[in-house]
Design a protein around this motif. Structure first.
Motif, PDB file in Angstrom:
ATOM      1  N   ALA A 210       8.712  43.541 -37.996  1.00 48.21           N
ATOM      2  CA  ALA A 210       7.588  43.994 -37.459  1.00 48.21           C
ATOM      3  C   ALA A 210       8.106  44.602 -36.234  1.00 48.21           C
ATOM      4  N   ALA A 211       9.141  44.110 -35.334  1.00 42.91           N
ATOM      5  CA  ALA A 211       9.534  44.586 -34.104  1.00 42.91           C
ATOM      6  C   ALA A 211      10.070  45.923 -34.143  1.00 42.91           C
ATOM      7  N   SER A 212      10.740  46.361 -35.462  1.00 44.56           N
ATOM      8  CA  SER A 212      11.192  47.619 -35.731  1.00 44.56           C
ATOM      9  C   SER A 212      10.120  48.900 -36.069  1.00 44.56           C
ATOM     10  N   ARG A 213       8.893  48.297 -36.073  1.00 44.28           N
ATOM     11  CA  ARG A 213       8.009  49.248 -36.856  1.00 44.28           C
ATOM     12  C   ARG A 213       7.064  50.060 -35.563  1.00 44.28           C
ATOM     13  N   ASN A 214       7.466  49.819 -34.435  1.00 48.75           N
ATOM     14  CA  ASN A 214       6.706  50.541 -33.538  1.00 48.75           C
ATOM     15  C   ASN A 214       5.162  50.540 -33.579  1.00 48.75           C
ATOM     16  N   LEU A 215       4.598  49.239 -33.920  1.00 47.74           N
ATOM     17  CA  LEU A 215       3.249  48.939 -34.146  1.00 47.74           C
ATOM     18  C   LEU A 215       2.463  49.132 -32.604  1.00 47.74           C
ATOM     19  N   ASP A 216       1.164  49.442 -32.765  1.00 47.77           N
ATOM     20  CA  ASP A 216       0.477  49.327 -31.564  1.00 47.77           C
ATOM     21  C   ASP A 216      -0.755  48.689 -31.683  1.00 47.77           C
ATOM     22  N   ILE A 217      -1.820  48.556 -30.778  1.00 42.33           N
ATOM     23  CA  ILE A 217      -2.988  48.004 -30.846  1.00 42.33           C
ATOM     24  C   ILE A 217      -4.070  48.602 -29.821  1.00 42.33           C
ATOM     25  N   PHE A 218      -5.203  48.444 -30.376  1.00 42.92           N
ATOM     26  CA  PHE A 218      -6.346  48.815 -29.435  1.00 42.92           C
ATOM     27  C   PHE A 218      -7.354  47.532 -29.460  1.00 42.92           C
ATOM     28  N   LEU A 219      -7.436  46.866 -28.372  1.00 40.92           N
ATOM     29  CA  LEU A 219      -8.688  45.937 -28.446  1.00 40.92           C
ATOM     30  C   LEU A 219      -9.877  46.402 -28.168  1.00 40.92           C
ATOM     31  N   TYR A 220     -10.924  45.671 -29.028  1.00 38.47           N
ATOM     32  CA  TYR A 220     -12.280  46.214 -28.866  1.00 38.47           C
ATOM     33  C   TYR A 220     -13.366  45.072 -28.803  1.00 38.47           C
ATOM     34  N   GLY A 221     -13.122  43.776 -28.569  1.00 39.88           N
ATOM     35  CA  GLY A 221     -13.957  42.937 -28.510  1.00 39.88           C
ATOM     36  C   GLY A 221     -13.562  41.433 -28.009  1.00 39.88           C
ATOM     37  N   MET A 222     -14.306  40.577 -27.760  1.00 37.03           N
ATOM     38  CA  MET A 222     -14.139  39.287 -27.634  1.00 37.03           C
ATOM     39  C   MET A 222     -14.745  38.191 -28.494  1.00 37.03           C
ATOM     40  N   GLY A 223     -14.453  37.124 -28.819  1.00 37.80           N
ATOM     41  CA  GLY A 223     -15.003  36.252 -29.412  1.00 37.80           C
ATOM     42  C   GLY A 223     -16.485  35.780 -29.110  1.00 37.80           C
ATOM     43  N   ASP A 224     -16.236  35.317 -27.813  1.00 39.39           N
ATOM     44  CA  ASP A 224     -17.487  34.692 -27.006  1.00 39.39           C
ATOM     45  C   ASP A 224     -17.505  35.531 -25.521  1.00 39.39           C
ATOM     46  N   TYR A 225     -18.548  36.308 -25.498  1.00 40.63           N
ATOM     47  CA  TYR A 225     -18.683  36.782 -24.197  1.00 40.63           C
ATOM     48  C   TYR A 225     -19.082  36.019 -23.068  1.00 40.63           C
ATOM     49  N   GLY A 226     -19.793  34.952 -23.651  1.00 42.48           N
ATOM     50  CA  GLY A 226     -20.631  33.890 -22.834  1.00 42.48           C
ATOM     51  C   GLY A 226     -19.622  33.505 -21.670  1.00 42.48           C
ATOM     52  N   THR A 227     -18.353  33.387 -22.161  1.00 43.96           N
ATOM     53  CA  THR A 227     -17.495  32.425 -21.142  1.00 43.96           C
ATOM     54  C   THR A 227     -17.058  33.652 -19.794  1.00 43.96           C
ATOM     55  N   THR A 228     -17.483  35.025 -20.005  1.00 45.77           N
ATOM     56  CA  THR A 228     -17.003  35.859 -19.092  1.00 45.77           C
ATOM     57  C   THR A 228     -18.171  36.425 -18.175  1.00 45.77           C
ATOM     58  N   GLY A 229     -19.354  36.125 -18.487  1.00 48.92           N
ATOM     59  CA  GLY A 229     -20.352  36.582 -17.953  1.00 48.92           C
ATOM     60  C   GLY A 229     -20.782  38.195 -18.151  1.00 48.92           C
ATOM     61  N   VAL A 230     -20.203  38.829 -18.890  1.00 51.83           N
ATOM     62  CA  VAL A 230     -20.166  40.006 -19.358  1.00 51.83           C
ATOM     63  C   VAL A 230     -21.730  40.228 -20.214  1.00 51.83           C
ATOM     64  N   THR A 231     -22.467  41.277 -19.608  1.00 51.62           N
ATOM     65  CA  THR A 231     -23.807  41.352 -20.232  1.00 51.62           C
ATOM     66  C   THR A 231     -24.053  42.538 -21.088  1.00 51.62           C
TER      67      THR A 231
END
Ligand SMILES: Cc1ccc2cc(C(N)=O)cc(O)c2n1
Length: 317
Positions: A210-231
């Protein structure tokens, strides 16, 4: 002079910061040679004091021995999939259903739909502790060792948050073409597309692959917004970015389905210029309260839809 711990912590801080600038901001403040010099210094110092090595050391990204199997992981919050829209009419039907349910005082947020592998990252007090595949949405496979090798995934968040973050791990187009070129030279089977290459890389039991495959990621959400106060979802994405996570910058708030359709048309044309593959556009009602009013079916939210691009004919070489 400084104790060994202080020297190690200073090296962690610098290397993690430079790694963040390079892989998340795509804007390094020091040349690669400086990063390599510091990494060599850290490896030397850890070699002299192995008992001081901690999991958030930059040298611990590429794990040790290959696993014999993947453990199962139960997601704290179910990972939802998306219903699909294939035409403007489908989008207008979606919009009409929303307006019938909550009236027309709401906003959408649109994102590029990254064509990769859905994964979940769990952080405890800011430390990356576990990563898993979506699986059936409730139970996935533990691929922590492989996800740790993705340089744009911070080992430690900028704030000591405990949360589950969802995203799409992917292989950039250039890396896919290079990987298949090497496989062809070695007479190996080629990957059909970057999505399969990313999934195949993350399913390896040996993290060095996996380390040799130059992978990347985009994050798009949270399991539970409740804990962060985000509306709102758009605020949630901004918070993820603030925490040091990589969030796709092409996201856009839209005040009507017409604006959504304009955004879709723009990216239908501009898609070939992206460094990564997308297979559609994700459209979500932005307000978390309104998402909760609309609710979800067993598998998919009523407050979101994925507009899928027409499948392009595969150009076999
Ligand atoms: C709820 C959900 C499910 C799958 C998703 C997938 C993507 C994606 N592939 O980029 C983006 C999202 O915001 C998603 N959101």
């Amino acid at each position: 002079h400084d104790s060994v711990e202080k020297q190690l912590n200073e090296l962690y801080r610098l290397l993690n910061q430079y790694n963040y600038e390079y892989h998340v901001l795509d804007n390094p403040s020091v040349p690669d040679a400086e990063y390599d010099r510091l990494m060599k210094e850290l490896v030397r110092l850890e070699g002299e004091h192995p008992e001081l090595i901690t999991p958030d050391s930059p040298t611990q990204r590429v794990g040790g021995e290959p696993l014999s199997a993947f453990e199962k992981v139960r997601h704290e919050t179910q990972m939802l999939s998306l219903a699909n829209a294939f035409s403007e009419d489908d989008l207008r039907d979606f919009d009409r259903r929303i307006r019938q349910a909550i009236g027309d005082q709401f906003s959408y947020v649109c994102e590029l739909k990254i064509d990769g592998l859905a994964v979940s990252l769990r952080y405890v007090d800011g430390l990356f502790v576990q990563g898993s595949t979506r699986g059936d949405g409730t139970v996935g496979e533990d691929i922590t060792a492989n996800l740790r090798t993705i340089r744009s995934i911070p080992i430690r968040l900028k704030e000591p948050f405990s949360l589950e973050v969802r995203g799409e791990a992917y292989m950039p187009k250039k890396s896919f073409l290079q990987l298949n070129k090497v496989r062809e030279e070695n007479g190996e089977l080629l990957f059909a597309n970057p999505r399969n290459a990313a999934a195949g890389s993350l399913r390896q039991l040996d993290p060095r692959i996996a380390a040799s495959r130059n992978l990347d990621i985009f994050l798009y959400g949270m399991g539970d917004y409740g804990t962060t106060g985000v509306t709102a979802h758009s605020e949630g994405l901004d918070l993820l970015e603030k925490l040091g996570l990589k969030v796709n910058k092409e996201r856009r708030k839209c005040e009507s389905i017409e604006e959504v359709i304009k955004y879709i048309n723009k990216w239908t044309d501009n898609r070939p210029n992206l460094d990564y593959e997308i297979d559609g556009i994700v459209i979500k009602v932005d307000s978390i309260d309104q998402q909760e009013q609309l609710g979800s079916t067993a598998k998919t939210p009523r407050w979101a839809i994925a507009y899928k691009f027409p499948a392009e004919e595969v150009v076999t070489k």
